[in-house]
Design a protein around this motif. Structure first.
Motif, PDB file in Angstrom:
ATOM      1  N   ALA A  75     -14.487   5.223  -5.197  1.00 18.03           N
ATOM      2  CA  ALA A  75     -13.097   5.139  -4.851  1.00 18.03           C
ATOM      3  C   ALA A  75     -13.125   5.617  -3.324  1.00 18.03           C
ATOM      4  O   ALA A  75     -12.152   5.106  -2.769  1.00 18.03           O
ATOM      5  CB  ALA A  75     -12.031   5.955  -5.690  1.00 18.03           C
ATOM      6  N   THR A  78     -16.644   4.076   1.991  1.00 23.34           N
ATOM      7  CA  THR A  78     -16.075   3.052   2.854  1.00 23.34           C
ATOM      8  C   THR A  78     -17.431   2.125   3.455  1.00 23.34           C
ATOM      9  O   THR A  78     -17.405   1.454   4.415  1.00 23.34           O
ATOM     10  CB  THR A  78     -15.339   3.718   4.220  1.00 23.34           C
ATOM     11  OG1 THR A  78     -16.213   4.654   4.826  1.00 23.34           O
ATOM     12  CG2 THR A  78     -14.215   4.407   3.807  1.00 23.34           C
ATOM     13  N   ALA A 146      -8.148   5.649  -8.573  1.00 25.28           N
ATOM     14  CA  ALA A 146      -8.432   5.159  -7.276  1.00 25.28           C
ATOM     15  C   ALA A 146      -7.360   4.797  -6.264  1.00 25.28           C
ATOM     16  O   ALA A 146      -7.226   5.346  -5.262  1.00 25.28           O
ATOM     17  CB  ALA A 146      -9.355   3.973  -7.175  1.00 25.28           C
ATOM     18  N   SER A 153      -8.428   7.692  -1.301  1.00 21.54           N
ATOM     19  CA  SER A 153      -9.007   6.615  -1.131  1.00 21.54           C
ATOM     20  C   SER A 153      -8.556   5.512   0.169  1.00 21.54           C
ATOM     21  O   SER A 153      -7.176   5.583   0.304  1.00 21.54           O
ATOM     22  CB  SER A 153      -9.046   5.756  -2.234  1.00 21.54           C
ATOM     23  OG  SER A 153      -9.714   4.565  -1.895  1.00 21.54           O
ATOM     24  N   THR A 155      -9.385   2.699   0.641  1.00 26.09           N
ATOM     25  CA  THR A 155      -9.617   1.084   0.147  1.00 26.09           C
ATOM     26  C   THR A 155      -8.927   0.768  -0.890  1.00 26.09           C
ATOM     27  O   THR A 155      -8.984  -0.489  -1.075  1.00 26.09           O
ATOM     28  CB  THR A 155     -11.162   1.049   0.131  1.00 26.09           C
ATOM     29  OG1 THR A 155     -11.625   1.865  -1.103  1.00 26.09           O
ATOM     30  CG2 THR A 155     -12.163   1.537   1.278  1.00 26.09           C
ATOM     31  N   ALA A 156      -8.548   1.621  -1.661  1.00 25.90           N
ATOM     32  CA  ALA A 156      -7.876   1.265  -2.926  1.00 25.90           C
ATOM     33  C   ALA A 156      -6.683   0.235  -2.552  1.00 25.90           C
ATOM     34  O   ALA A 156      -6.304  -0.689  -3.292  1.00 25.90           O
ATOM     35  CB  ALA A 156      -7.410   2.511  -3.933  1.00 25.90           C
ATOM     36  N   THR A 207     -14.676   0.036  -4.580  1.00 21.99           N
ATOM     37  CA  THR A 207     -13.369   0.851  -5.082  1.00 21.99           C
ATOM     38  C   THR A 207     -13.276   0.603  -6.442  1.00 21.99           C
ATOM     39  O   THR A 207     -12.426   1.362  -7.052  1.00 21.99           O
ATOM     40  CB  THR A 207     -12.327   0.085  -4.105  1.00 21.99           C
ATOM     41  OG1 THR A 207     -12.600   0.360  -2.790  1.00 21.99           O
ATOM     42  CG2 THR A 207     -10.877   0.994  -4.387  1.00 21.99           C
TER      43      THR A 207
END
Length: 552
Positions: A75, A78, A146, A153, A155-156, A207
């Motif tokens: 989660a 990167t 996540a 996170s 990216t979530a 993720t």
């Protein structure tokens, strides 16, 4: 997100990183002669050795050079799917080396006629490294975790953001992701906020991968997943050793171990000394690689990664809130000169954001050319009237000391010579650099890059430039382009949606949303002849489970 501030990043073959975000580009990888310098050693826990098994040797192990991972939590990573997390964890689907979406924990799925509801049917008998059987509830838990603000996170919101109810989990108003329903132990129903042609591809990014809710609080020291390998031991700054998961759900894994050597030295020297099995090499070493008597001998794989280098412009702050200033800075850069400095003139020059080979790339995109006279005129036309009234401008990059990498120095010199603008530089530590950038702790200029996480133009145009996207480091905002992006998201006709993304790319160029510089050239990946099963891919995908060692 192959959000990586790191160009040419295929994480199983590491060159020194200056940046690193999901799919982000690393300027040092443009210069084959650079010697890696390890950043200050982060404070990371040491994992005690697990029970010993077979002896680690070249007969049963692959050895890789790597930088210290910022996290083993899918989660929070990167990087891309071919990094350490890709060995430890699995998701519902994955990308194959030829970029096809293939089943993983989910053995099949159904899609509603309107494209908004996905019903996933999980494989029976999938177990975590701990031995506990995975259920659909574990998938929902992993996605909710996540998205939870406390997870942190980066990216979530991007990779799970198409699911109904995501906004409410992200802002902390609820922990229940309403768009995900557990129908039974092996069935999961996911409802989107609209039809999205790229949704399954997003699930191939780490993720959404599944973590063990019973041990997740100790994920950095005890990362329990369902991947083909499990953690055997970790010594920060030295090595990470993974051992085969004998109960891997996609079948037997041939390798006994995967060993990541952390900051072990110059990768080509390590390869020559038979200490690692994979390495990037420059073109001038190809002849040596072909000679069976040479210590650099191996199988060469040529691949062009789907990456774009650009300069991110903070449009929320002066002076880059003025489009004419942005255009002036873009018009002042000689991209061919940049390529000459960065990679001996062999970088494909970027007109826009999409790299060649990505669906949606079109050679007819009209980029902003190198035009010093037009650059000066654009700056004079701006609300500042010229260089003297501009505020202080800060460029943020990765590194330490007084030396700048040549590409950054070239950009700064270009703006000084063409526009008469002095740009100040700040350098941040490489470890944690992408987190600083995503948190907004940077100057108005950030040399950056992006490599595709899945083969779709949405992964570039929307992820990097839609208002509010976590990977929009600008943070660039244009209501007209937002509306174009949102319409393209819902267009399920392949030809029509690619036409839309072409129009979007041209609009981004015309508005100087960023300074698009170059794309990835061909890269050469050298692999020891004893390694069997490797397939080069333009996107980093997990494939260590498919490798084996040839008998002597």
């Amino acid at each position: 997100m192959d959000s990586r501030p790191a160009p040419f990043r295929s994480p199983i073959f590491v060159l020194p990183l200056l940046l690193l975000a999901c799919t982000l580009l690393d300027p040092s990888r443009l210069l084959p002669g650079l010697t890696p310098v390890a950043p200050p050693e982060p404070s990371l826990p040491t994992t005690a050795p697990a029970a010993p098994g077979a002896e680690i040797s070249h007969a049963n192990t692959i050895f890789l050079a790597e930088s210290e991972p910022e996290s083993l939590d899918p989660a929070r990573t990167t990087g891309s799917a071919d990094e350490i997390v890709g060995d430890l964890f699995s998701g519902l689907v994955r990308l194959s080396p030829d970029l096809q979406i293939v089943p993983d924990v989910a053995e099949s799925w159904d899609i509603s006629p309107d494209g908004t509801v996905y019903t996933f049917h999980l494989r029976p008998g999938v177990v975590f490294h701990s031995g506990r059987e995975l259920t659909a509830a574990d998938v929902k838990f992993s996605w909710e975790r996540a998205l939870a603000p406390e997870t942190g996170s980066f990216t979530a919101a991007t990779y799970l953001g198409d699911i109904l109810g995501v906004a409410q989990v992200l802002d902390g108003s609820t922990k229940d992701l309403t768009g995900v329903e557990v129908l039974d132990n092996l069935t999961l129903r996911v409802t989107l906020d609209g039809p999205k042609a790229y949704f399954l591809a997003k699930l191939a990014y780490p993720t959404s991968w599944i973590v063990d809710r019973e041990t997740v609080d100790d994920i950095e020291t005890n990362p329990i997943g369902t991947g083909p390998f499990r953690l055997l031991r970790r010594t920060p700054g030295e090595e990470i050793v993974l051992v085969r998961n004998p109960r891997y759900h996609l079948g037997p894994v041939a390798l006994e171990y995967v060993v990541y050597k952390i900051y072990a030295g110059y990768p080509i020297r390590l390869y020559e000394g038979d200490e690692i099995d994979f390495v990037y090499i420059p073109e001038d070493l190809l002849e040596r690689a072909a000679d069976p008597a040479d210590t650099l001998h191996g199988n060469v794989y040529t691949v062009t990664e789907l990456c774009t280098w650009f300069v991110g412009l903070d449009t929320s702050r002066p002076p880059f809130d003025d489009a004419d200033v942005r255009r002036a800075f873009a018009l002042a850069v000689d991209k061919q000169g940049y390529s000459d400095i960065a990679y001996e003139g062999r970088l494909p020059l970027a007109a826009g954001v999409y790299p060649p080979g990505l669906p949606g790339y079109r050679s007819e995109t009209r980029g902003l050319p190198f035009d010093p006279q037009a650059a000066v005129q654009a700056l004079a036309r701006s609300s500042y009237g010229g260089p003297d009234a501009l505020p202080e401008i800060l460029l943020t990059t990765s590194g330490a000391g007084t030396d700048l990498d040549p590409t950054t120095a070239f950009l700064i010199q270009s703006w000084q010579e063409v526009l008469g603008v002095t740009v100040r530089v700040e350098q941040l530590e490489s470890f944690g650099f992408s987190e600083e950038i995503y948190a907004g702790r940077h100057g108005q200029l950030v040399p950056w890059g992006w490599c595709a996480d899945y083969p779709d133009p949405e992964n570039f145009a929307d992820v990097l430039f839609h208002t509010g996207s976590r990977q929009n480091i600008g943070p660039y905002s244009n209501p007209t382009i937002d509306a174009m992006l949102e319409a393209a998201r819902r267009d399920l006709d392949p030809e029509s949606r690619l036409d839309r993304y072409h129009e979007i790319e041209q609009a981004l160029v015309d508005d100087a949303a960023a300074i698009f510089l170059a794309h990835s050239p061909a890269s050469y990946i050298l692999v020891k002849p004893r390694i069997v099963g490797y397939r080069a891919s333009p996107i980093g995908v997990a494939q260590h489970m498919n490798l084996s060692i040839a008998p002597p």
